[in-house]
Structure formats: C-alpha cells, structure tokens
Design a protein around this motif. Structure first.
Motif, PDB file in Angstrom:
ATOM      1  N   GLU A 139      78.068 103.694  96.214  1.00 47.88           N
ATOM      2  CA  GLU A 139      77.533 102.501  96.870  1.00 47.88           C
ATOM      3  C   GLU A 139      77.375 102.711  98.370  1.00 47.88           C
ATOM      4  O   GLU A 139      76.414 102.234  98.982  1.00 47.88           O
ATOM      5  CB  GLU A 139      78.465 101.320  96.612  1.00 47.88           C
ATOM      6  CG  GLU A 139      78.051 100.027  97.284  1.00 47.88           C
ATOM      7  CD  GLU A 139      79.077  98.918  97.115  1.00 47.88           C
ATOM      8  OE1 GLU A 139      78.880  97.844  97.704  1.00 47.88           O
ATOM      9  OE2 GLU A 139      80.073  99.135  96.395  1.00 47.88           O
ATOM     10  N   TYR A 157      74.206 104.686  99.140  1.00 45.84           N
ATOM     11  CA  TYR A 157      73.034 103.813  99.069  1.00 45.84           C
ATOM     12  C   TYR A 157      72.912 102.963 100.331  1.00 45.84           C
ATOM     13  O   TYR A 157      71.826 102.787 100.891  1.00 45.84           O
ATOM     14  CB  TYR A 157      73.123 102.858  97.872  1.00 45.84           C
ATOM     15  CG  TYR A 157      73.277 103.506  96.523  1.00 45.84           C
ATOM     16  CD1 TYR A 157      72.654 104.715  96.216  1.00 45.84           C
ATOM     17  CD2 TYR A 157      74.045 102.905  95.538  1.00 45.84           C
ATOM     18  CE1 TYR A 157      72.806 105.303  94.971  1.00 45.84           C
ATOM     19  CE2 TYR A 157      74.196 103.485  94.283  1.00 45.84           C
ATOM     20  CZ  TYR A 157      73.581 104.686  94.010  1.00 45.84           C
ATOM     21  OH  TYR A 157      73.737 105.250  92.786  1.00 45.84           O
ATOM     22  N   SER A 158      74.048 102.438 100.782  1.00 46.85           N
ATOM     23  CA  SER A 158      74.029 101.452 101.860  1.00 46.85           C
ATOM     24  C   SER A 158      73.642 102.053 103.200  1.00 46.85           C
ATOM     25  O   SER A 158      73.132 101.344 104.070  1.00 46.85           O
ATOM     26  CB  SER A 158      75.388 100.753 101.971  1.00 46.85           C
ATOM     27  OG  SER A 158      76.383 101.625 102.483  1.00 46.85           O
TER      28      SER A 158
END
Length: 220
Positions: free
Chosen positions: A109, A112-113
């Motif tokens: 995650e 992605y961020s």
C-alpha cells in the motif's frame, strides 16, 4: 550566517520538546551533530526512536521548517498513510537525496501511495526500504517509478518477499529504459528469490555499471 543558525535552532527545539527521542540522540542534538556544520540543509536521523502515528503532526511541522538532505526513520511504528505525508514533504525539497524507512510496517500500500511523489522526484540518490513488507505488487510499483529517478544509485529492498517473476520484470525494466544509468546496487538479499534470478539481476546491473556493488546473495 545568522538565518541558517536560527533555522537550525528552531528545528532542534521542536524536536527536543515534542518527540520522544532517546538519550543518545538527544545528546547528539545538543552537541550540534544533528545539523550539517555550516550548511542550511540538515541530515535527520530518528532511527529506532519508537515514533508512531501520534507524533506525525509534530514531525511534519519540523520537516516543513527544515531543508532536509537525508532522512532516516528506520525502525519506528509509522503506518503507510502517515509515512506518505512525510515523503510528500521531503521528496519535494530541492537537494533531498537519501531516504531510509527500514523496518516500518508499510507494505505494498505504501508503494502505491508514493508512486505519484516518486514520479516527480529526480534528485533521490539512495532509497532504503528493507523489511517493510513489500511483495510483488509493491516491487512492480517501484519498478515503474525508476524511470523518473535517473540519479538513483542505491535501492535497498532486503528482507521483503519477491517472486522470481518480479525480479525478471525488474531486469526487463532495466533493459528497456536508459534512465537508470546511475543505479549501481539493488539489494534483494533475503527476499525469497532464487539464486538464478539474483544472478541474472547481478549480470544485468554490472553490464551497465561495472563497479556495481555485489549485493545480490540468495537466502541462506
């Protein structure tokens, strides 16, 4: 000059008053080793200081006040969403060259961020993401960002978990782009990759950078 000294004192006082820094780091701060001598830019190490999300607002304020060249937040308890906010500040600063985030529970995650942030940063030279819970999806996201970081020299991905297919996609990316010429070491030690995949990566990296560091040992 005076303005540089004031910047240093202001950031130093903010850290000393608001963050739970350990005694050794506090002593280094008081002795002035926290700031690069005679320079406005600072090199911040808050490694293993038990920082968590409750400290983020203070830390963000500190980073906004400082011109940071290197930041080490390894071994803390900062989660993905808040670490993204930190990255957005430091990666946008001119002259920021080194980021260490080892041993924080960030996962795919996080990759992605920060994709949109990394894709705008051309100054970063060293990125250390060892043991942050990256898998194949996270590696592929980072691989997509490499073309936007032509000055990157070292990428440390130790102690994550990648398949051979992901490593081969990394090799394919290195073959397909001309913007990774500065990259001299990619450390995938203890990532579950086979010796064959790691050897292929070694050969590819050394083909464009003969002085590349040999940091591609298989798991033992």
């Amino acid at each position: 000059g005076t303005s540089k000294g004031l910047v240093g004192v202001k950031v130093l006082n903010s850290l000393m008053e608001a963050l739970p820094v350990g005694a050794e780091l506090a002593a280094q701060l008081r002795e002035g080793r926290f700031f690069h001598v005679g320079a406005e830019k600072c090199f911040i190490s808050l490694r293993n200081q038990n920082l968590n999300d409750s400290h983020i607002i203070t830390l963000l304020n500190v980073l906004n006040e400082a011109n940071v060249a290197e930041l080490d937040l390894s071994g803390n308890n900062i989660t993905s969403a808040y670490m993204r906010d930190i990255c957005e500040i430091v990666l946008s600063q001119e002259g920021f060259v080194a980021l260490r985030l080892d041993q924080n529970s960030l996962g795919d995650e996080f990759a992605y961020s920060i994709r949109s942030i990394l894709s705008q940063n051309v100054m970063l030279e060293r990125l250390t993401l060892a043991g942050i819970g990256l898998g194949d999806a996270g590696l592929e996201t980072l691989v997509d960002c490499l073309k936007f970081m032509p000055l990157l020299q070292e990428l440390d991905l130790r102690s994550n978990h990648f398949s051979d297919d992901s490593v081969r996609r990394l090799i394919y990316h290195l073959d397909a782009t001309e913007t990774t010429g500065c990259l001299r070491s990619i450390n995938v030690e203890n990532c579950g990759c086979s010796a064959a995949a790691i050897q292929q990566l070694t050969i590819r990296l050394k083909s464009s950078s003969p002085k590349a560091s040999a940091l591609f040992r298989p798991d033992v």
